[in-house]
Write a protein that holds these residues in place. Sequence first.
Motif, PDB file in Angstrom:
ATOM      1  N   ARG A 134       0.829  -1.213   0.000  1.00 26.93           N
ATOM      2  CA  ARG A 134       0.000   0.000   0.000  1.00 26.93           C
ATOM      3  C   ARG A 134       0.862   1.262   0.000  1.00 26.93           C
ATOM      4  N   GLN A 135       1.942   1.246   0.785  1.00 21.19           N
ATOM      5  CA  GLN A 135       2.847   2.395   0.829  1.00 21.19           C
ATOM      6  C   GLN A 135       3.503   2.632  -0.527  1.00 21.19           C
ATOM      7  N   ASP A 136       3.917   1.564  -1.202  1.00 21.97           N
ATOM      8  CA  ASP A 136       4.545   1.700  -2.518  1.00 21.97           C
ATOM      9  C   ASP A 136       3.555   2.244  -3.545  1.00 21.97           C
ATOM     10  N   LEU A 137       2.336   1.759  -3.494  1.00 25.35           N
ATOM     11  CA  LEU A 137       1.317   2.232  -4.436  1.00 25.35           C
ATOM     12  C   LEU A 137       0.992   3.705  -4.186  1.00 25.35           C
ATOM     13  N   LYS A 138       0.924   4.108  -2.920  1.00 21.13           N
ATOM     14  CA  LYS A 138       0.659   5.505  -2.599  1.00 21.13           C
ATOM     15  C   LYS A 138       1.792   6.398  -3.097  1.00 21.13           C
ATOM     16  N   TYR A 139       3.025   5.920  -2.931  1.00 21.66           N
ATOM     17  CA  TYR A 139       4.198   6.669  -3.392  1.00 21.66           C
ATOM     18  C   TYR A 139       4.180   6.840  -4.913  1.00 21.66           C
ATOM     19  N   LEU A 140       3.908   5.771  -5.645  1.00 29.45           N
ATOM     20  CA  LEU A 140       3.850   5.840  -7.101  1.00 29.45           C
ATOM     21  C   LEU A 140       2.683   6.704  -7.575  1.00 29.45           C
ATOM     22  N   GLU A 141       1.589   6.693  -6.798  1.00 26.85           N
ATOM     23  CA  GLU A 141       0.446   7.531  -7.156  1.00 26.85           C
ATOM     24  C   GLU A 141       0.773   9.011  -6.957  1.00 26.85           C
ATOM     25  N   GLU A 142       1.524   9.354  -5.890  1.00 29.39           N
ATOM     26  CA  GLU A 142       1.933  10.743  -5.647  1.00 29.39           C
ATOM     27  C   GLU A 142       2.832  11.267  -6.757  1.00 29.39           C
ATOM     28  N   LEU A 143       3.597  10.378  -7.361  1.00 25.48           N
ATOM     29  CA  LEU A 143       4.489  10.760  -8.454  1.00 25.48           C
ATOM     30  C   LEU A 143       3.778  10.778  -9.798  1.00 25.48           C
ATOM     31  N   SER A 144       2.468  10.467  -9.787  1.00 28.20           N
ATOM     32  CA  SER A 144       1.657  10.427 -11.015  1.00 28.20           C
ATOM     33  C   SER A 144       2.137   9.367 -11.998  1.00 28.20           C
TER      34      SER A 144
END
Length: 435
Positions: A134-144
């Motif tokens: 979940r943390q990795d997905l949130k990080y990748l989502e923040e980077l668009s």
Amino acid sequence: MAKEGFDKELQLLRLMFLTQGAYNRQQLAERLGISVHTLDKTVKKLREIQSTLYQHVTDREKKGCYAQLRYNYFAVTDNFLMFLYHAKSLKESEIERLYRILEQLSRQPLSIKELLDAFLTTPTGEVPDEKTLRQDLKYLEELSVIKKSGDTRPYVYQFDQELWSSLSDDELLDLHDFIDVMANTQLPAVPGYLLRHKVKRCLDSRLQREDWAVFLYKYHFVSRILDEQQALLLATAIAEQKKVKFCYFTPKRSKFYDSQNTNPAFLRDSTGKPQHVYPLRVVFDHQYGRWYLLAQESEKRPLRKYRVEGITQLAYGQQAAPDAFMRMQARVDERIQHSWLIDTGKPVTIRLRFFHPKGTPHSFIRERVEAQGQWGVITEETRESFLYEITVNSTLEITPWIRSFGSSCEVLEPLYLREQLQMEWKELLSYYESV
């Protein structure tokens, strides 16, 4: 881009660009507050990054301990902020995990449960737990890089490539040229550099050639461009009304910077001054290419001024009370209303006479005064000269601008500023007397 900070690399690059080889390894390590061993490791990492970015440079040009970070100063027009972002490192486990996530999502959109099942069915590599995923997905989502679809759970994640796939090659070229111009001519420019880098990568993969780039830029203050990253973080804190914590080194000290030591075995007290303040305004000095922060510890404490180049270990703090934050901002705006830059001294009215250049069809002196004179006004004009009047907080910050006009400018008021410049010109004249 890595999730961890890169304070050490930022301070090293800034110091190396400022000194241009004046310091040896020991002196650089002392100025940065790190060991020579740590300095050599950091330089080695930066060298590996640069070798990847500039593969056309010969081994002979790279020879030397620090030359690889200076040899192409006049030849390379790439922004060094992007070089710094390339230098941010990821752990090997993070690299492998993020790569496997993107590999799965490149095939089809997946939910978190489906991603976990895909990791379980893959014979190689470790299986992350749901919290890490979940943390990795949130990080990748923040980077668009990815986006989630649907309004209810379970969310489905997919590649966020709609913008790039919907544009033709010509439209993408036009978009790149527009971002390129705006990123290098507007402030702050950091978001533009990051967006331009993304568009450039898309064009490189599509066009498969190197002759599509049209514009080249050379930033005059190479070391200062690293401060734009700090200025952007401060501007974000102001917008979100958050306190910031940092370690500050005044430029007047012999030791400017100190990196954050991540090894607990070698943890030591910082020699800089720890600060915990409300950021209120970020100001850019275009004449010297410097960023300044205006801040307060609380409503009842005095206004503080910081040079952004001396700020290290910057981090966000607690949320401010909206009413109190707005009151502090209003008072700061009132105090710097007549500041040429950030001076909060006593207001004084300055009257200047500017002389038009002789033998030219237009007055570049007037054009420069109109472009740089801020809120000052031209009160009277003749064929030979014109009068200019402005009210500023003391004469300290505007004086260098007045000096830059040389004999094309005469100070009429105040009298003490006129006498000050008279003394300066007399002293300068004495240096050029016949020997």
